[in-house]
Design a protein around this motif. Structure first.
Motif, short mmCIF file in Angstrom:
data_model
loop_
_atom_site.label_atom_id
_atom_site.label_comp_id
_atom_site.label_asym_id
_atom_site.label_seq_id
_atom_site.Cartn_x
_atom_site.Cartn_y
_atom_site.Cartn_z
N HIS A 173 10.14 -18.51 -40.73
CA HIS A 173 8.74 -18.88 -40.51
C HIS A 173 7.91 -18.53 -41.74
O HIS A 173 7.07 -19.34 -42.19
CB HIS A 173 8.20 -18.16 -39.27
CG HIS A 173 6.76 -18.45 -38.99
ND1 HIS A 173 6.31 -19.67 -38.55
CD2 HIS A 173 5.65 -17.68 -39.12
CE1 HIS A 173 5.00 -19.65 -38.40
NE2 HIS A 173 4.57 -18.43 -38.75
N THR A 174 8.14 -17.33 -42.29
CA THR A 174 7.40 -16.91 -43.48
C THR A 174 7.70 -17.86 -44.64
O THR A 174 6.79 -18.28 -45.38
CB THR A 174 7.77 -15.47 -43.86
OG1 THR A 174 7.49 -14.63 -42.75
CG2 THR A 174 7.00 -14.97 -45.06
N GLN A 175 9.00 -18.21 -44.80
CA GLN A 175 9.39 -19.14 -45.86
C GLN A 175 8.71 -20.50 -45.66
O GLN A 175 8.24 -21.12 -46.63
CB GLN A 175 10.91 -19.34 -45.89
CG GLN A 175 11.67 -18.17 -46.46
CD GLN A 175 13.19 -18.41 -46.37
OE1 GLN A 175 13.65 -19.39 -45.80
NE2 GLN A 175 13.95 -17.49 -46.94
N MET A 176 8.68 -20.97 -44.42
CA MET A 176 8.05 -22.26 -44.12
C MET A 176 6.56 -22.21 -44.43
O MET A 176 6.00 -23.16 -44.99
CB MET A 176 8.27 -22.64 -42.65
CG MET A 176 9.70 -22.96 -42.28
SD MET A 176 10.25 -24.50 -42.96
CE MET A 176 9.39 -25.64 -41.91
N VAL A 177 5.90 -21.09 -44.03
CA VAL A 177 4.46 -20.97 -44.31
C VAL A 177 4.23 -20.96 -45.81
O VAL A 177 3.33 -21.66 -46.33
CB VAL A 177 3.89 -19.70 -43.63
CG1 VAL A 177 2.50 -19.37 -44.16
CG2 VAL A 177 3.85 -19.87 -42.13
N ASP A 178 5.05 -20.16 -46.54
CA ASP A 178 4.90 -20.11 -48.00
C ASP A 178 5.18 -21.47 -48.61
O ASP A 178 4.46 -21.92 -49.52
CB ASP A 178 5.85 -19.06 -48.59
CG ASP A 178 5.46 -17.64 -48.21
OD1 ASP A 178 4.32 -17.44 -47.75
OD2 ASP A 178 6.30 -16.72 -48.38
N SER A 179 6.24 -22.15 -48.14
CA SER A 179 6.59 -23.48 -48.64
C SER A 179 5.46 -24.46 -48.36
O SER A 179 5.12 -25.30 -49.21
CB SER A 179 7.88 -23.93 -47.98
OG SER A 179 8.20 -25.24 -48.33
N GLU A 180 4.89 -24.37 -47.17
CA GLU A 180 3.78 -25.26 -46.79
C GLU A 180 2.57 -25.01 -47.69
O GLU A 180 1.91 -25.96 -48.14
CB GLU A 180 3.43 -25.04 -45.32
CG GLU A 180 2.38 -25.97 -44.76
CD GLU A 180 2.86 -27.42 -44.71
OE1 GLU A 180 2.00 -28.31 -44.71
OE2 GLU A 180 4.07 -27.68 -44.68
N LYS A 181 2.31 -23.74 -47.98
CA LYS A 181 1.18 -23.41 -48.87
C LYS A 181 1.45 -23.96 -50.27
O LYS A 181 0.54 -24.53 -50.92
CB LYS A 181 0.96 -21.91 -48.92
CG LYS A 181 0.31 -21.35 -47.69
CD LYS A 181 0.12 -19.84 -47.81
CE LYS A 181 -0.48 -19.28 -46.52
NZ LYS A 181 -0.61 -17.82 -46.60
N ARG A 238 15.55 -12.63 -34.38
CA ARG A 238 14.09 -12.53 -34.54
C ARG A 238 13.73 -12.35 -36.01
O ARG A 238 12.80 -12.99 -36.52
CB ARG A 238 13.55 -11.36 -33.72
CG ARG A 238 13.30 -11.69 -32.27
CD ARG A 238 12.48 -10.59 -31.59
NE ARG A 238 13.18 -9.33 -31.53
CZ ARG A 238 13.95 -8.92 -30.52
NH1 ARG A 238 14.08 -9.68 -29.46
NH2 ARG A 238 14.54 -7.75 -30.57
N ASP A 239 14.48 -11.46 -36.69
CA ASP A 239 14.22 -11.24 -38.12
C ASP A 239 14.43 -12.53 -38.90
O ASP A 239 13.63 -12.88 -39.78
CB ASP A 239 15.12 -10.13 -38.67
CG ASP A 239 14.79 -8.76 -38.07
OD1 ASP A 239 13.71 -8.62 -37.45
OD2 ASP A 239 15.63 -7.84 -38.21
N LEU A 240 15.53 -13.24 -38.61
CA LEU A 240 15.82 -14.49 -39.29
C LEU A 240 14.73 -15.53 -39.00
O LEU A 240 14.26 -16.22 -39.92
CB LEU A 240 17.18 -15.03 -38.85
CG LEU A 240 17.67 -16.30 -39.52
CD1 LEU A 240 17.82 -16.11 -41.02
CD2 LEU A 240 18.99 -16.75 -38.91
N ALA A 241 14.31 -15.61 -37.74
CA ALA A 241 13.26 -16.57 -37.37
C ALA A 241 11.96 -16.22 -38.08
O ALA A 241 11.24 -17.12 -38.58
CB ALA A 241 13.06 -16.58 -35.86
#
Length: 144
Positions: A105-113, A98-101
């Motif tokens: 997810h946070t990395q993906m959101v930041d990358s997307e931003k 869960r922590d890794l996911a």
């Protein structure tokens, strides 16, 4: 008179025979009672031996059953401890997942931003370049 003596003798003989028969019957009765008493004593001893033997077998069987049950309980406790250990380990691994996911997810959101900002900047740069190109081309047309 000899007849009367003979008669008396026969009645004495009959009396003696009756006494002997009574004694024999009494003796047989006594032997029968002794045999019965001996039989019942032996039967009681055999029965007591059977009861004692049965009791011992029962107690041994109960001891075996209790030992088997105690072994089962111990084995069950060991298995339950192992299951609990595995479940705790599984829970820790799930938490890691869960922590890794969440991290991904946070990395993906930041990358997307960041990508979006880059695209917006790129589009702004392209728009400015197009405006500069239009201005430059308009300037060139006016010079012509």
């Amino acid at each position: 008179m000899p007849r009367a003596a003979k008669n008396t003798k026969s009645s004495d003989d009959a009396g003696i025979m009756a006494v002997v028969a009574k004694q024999m019957q009494s003796s047989w009765e006594k032997k029968r009672k002794e045999k019965e008493a001996k039989y019942f004593t032996n039967a009681e001893a055999v029965l007591e031996q059977c009861v004692t033997s049965g009791r011992e077998e029962y107690l041994e069987a109960m001891a075996d059953m209790n030992a088997a049950y105690e072994q089962f309980v111990q084995d069950y406790a060991v298995v339950e401890d192992e299951i609990r250990k595995l479940l705790l380990q599984l829970g820790r691994e799930q938490q890691k997942m869960r922590d890794l996911a969440e991290s991904k997810h946070t990395q993906m959101v930041d990358s997307e931003k960041a990508r979006e900002r880059g695209q917006v900047q790129g589009m702004a740069t392209a728009k400015k370049a197009m405006e500069d190109f239009h201005r430059f081309s308009n300037m060139l047309r006016q010079l012509e």
